[in-house]
Design a protein around this motif. Structure first.
Motif: not given
Length: 491
Positions: A105-110, A131-137
């Motif tokens: 998946t993408l680095t930060a997650g789906i 903000r989704p761009e501030d979240i990393f799975i």
């Protein structure tokens, strides 16, 4: 050349938990029992982990149905699965490359899973923007913490960076701090009842341990000339002591880190577990957003959550996330690079996080069962905490401050001089000696307090309340019998 010279000096500085030795002993005892050895117990009760499935509590049906369908899409043809399970599995598979959970998946997650986490945070925090761009799975919140520490800590700096860590606290987090080359600067939670201030119900700290800003200042002062403190690590709800901070306490912490220009690391993985009347979970993100701070600049925050904890309890699926708040965009670029080194988090964990943050809603076919199962887990945990509290406080040589949240109790043991002498002769920590005797004589595995930190001269152990109620009752029966014998033997 010695092979040890190839190992980073920071890794060599990591201490091995005493629990590791005890788990090896527990495995040996289990094997002896399987081979027919006669002992006063039939099995070993492992109460050292915050793992509700190993404690006998059942996985949530909706979670497992969605997972099973994603891993074996032929189940979409089954008439035995509720339609909302199929819809969720189809939705998730559509967002996986090739329609397979075996793809990267993408680095930060789906993307849409991250979006769902962002919406969950916004709901939780009363509308504070997320903000989704501030979240990393990541594959567990601990990995997220390690990545953030890599950004904050320059292992070659002089003086070394420091991170203020709670005592008692989560020992794995301390290991991560040390492994990055930083100094773990301890601040002590207040256990003693007489030191607590009288406050109105619902407005004070939940539970028997408190976090005081004066103690944070003492810890910061102690670091002078030793290291350069760059961050404060807090655990709320607490592990192992069960503290649930009040909003007022959190505001004081936020003002402190703002004044001292510290980065705030908030471990909030037990936010789903608050069981004391008058206590409730409030996130540090919400408090930071709502608290006025000095004009020196906004508080920079990393908050961590996980699918391993709470009612999901999916420890083995490896899914956690970090939300970063008020970070400079230039810094975020380095955070992205660090998370990119792992390619992506386990897709199984990403699925678990999606279910955790977007559970069945009223009206969905799976909602009644999901609600019944989650309420059962919470009720069992709350019952176990109350029941253990009652029993522990009645036993000679034991006392236990209330746990308002989290998955553990952290009882204090008054060890007689004779027991202290025996521990010294055995070359082990006093509370490790106590836990070893408890394991050998009663078949109960708990974590010695020295692994989590404690004031000098005090001894504790960590015991999980995430057990089936009947297992907890058996544990308390064995512990009661052992404690009475132990005190008679060593007094």
């Amino acid at each position: 050349m010695s092979s040890l010279r190839l190992i980073s000096r920071h890794v060599r500085n990591m201490s091995e938990p005493q629990l590791s030795m005890l788990t090896v002993l527990a495995a040996d005892i289990q094997e002896e029992l399987r081979q027919g050895a006669v002992k006063p117990y039939r099995d070993v009760i492992e109460a050292c982990w915050g793992d509700l499935h190993s404690g006998g509590l059942k996985p949530l049906t909706f979670v497992r149905q969605v997972l099973a369908t994603c891993f074996y899409p032929q189940l979409l043809e089954s008439s035995k699965l509720p339609p909302d399970v199929k819809r969720r599995a189809e939705w998730l598979l559509e967002r996986c490359d090739g329609g397979s959970v075996g793809s990267y998946t993408l680095t930060a997650g789906i993307d849409d899973v991250v979006q769902g986490i962002s919406e969950f945070i916004r709901r939780r925090d009363g509308g504070v923007p997320s903000r989704p761009e501030d979240i990393f799975i990541s594959s567990g919140s601990q990995q997220s913490l390690t990545n953030v520490l890599k950004v904050l800590v320059d292992s070659e700096a002089s003086p070394r960076a420091g991170v203020l860590v709670p005592v008692p606290g989560y020992n794995t987090a301390v290991c991560s701090v040390v492994a990055q080359g930083a100094v773990a600067v301890p601040y002590f939670l207040c256990e003693e009842e007489e030191e607590e201030e009288e406050e109105e119900e619902g407005e004070g700290e939940g539970g028997g341990w408190t976090l005081k800003v004066e103690e944070l200042q003492r810890a910061l002062d102690s670091a002078e000339g030793v290291c350069n403190p760059v961050a404060l690590y807090v655990i709320n709800p607490g592990n192992p002591a069960g503290l649930v901070q009040s909003r007022e306490s959190m505001q004081a912490v936020v003002r402190f880190v703002a004044e001292k220009k510290l980065f705030l690391l908030a471990d909030e993985v037990y936010q789903d577990y608050v069981h004391a009347e008058g206590s409730r979970f409030v996130s540090y993100k919400q408090v930071v957003a709502e608290t006025e701070v000095p004009p020196s600049g906004p508080v920079q925050l990393a908050s961590f959550h996980s699918a391993s904890k709470g009612t999901l309890g999916e420890c083995g699926l490896r899914g956690g996330f970090v939300e970063l708040f008020n970070l400079d965009p230039a810094v975020m670029e380095f955070v992205f690079k660090l998370f990119s080194t792992d390619s992506c988090a386990a897709v199984s964990g990403q699925i678990a996080l999606d279910v955790m943050t977007r559970p069945p809603r009223p009206g969905d076919p799976s909602f009644p069962r999901f609600q019944q199962e989650t309420q059962h887990i919470r009720a069992t945990l709350a019952h176990n905490v109350r029941r253990a509290q009652e029993v522990l406080d009645r036993l000679p040589g034991l006392s236990c401050r209330p746990a308002a949240g989290g998955a553990f109790l952290f009882p204090r043991v008054q060890l007689p001089p004779k027991a202290l002498q025996r521990a010294q002769e055995a070359g082990i920590e006093p509370d490790t000696f106590y836990c070893k005797k408890l394991l050998e004589e009663a078949g109960v595995l708990v974590g010695p307090g020295c692994d989590y930190g404690q004031k000098e001269g005090t001894y504790h152990f960590r015991v999980s309340a995430l057990l089936r109620s009947d297992v907890m009752e058996e544990l308390l029966r064995r512990l009661s019998s052992f404690q009475n014998r132990f005190m008679k033997t060593f007094s």
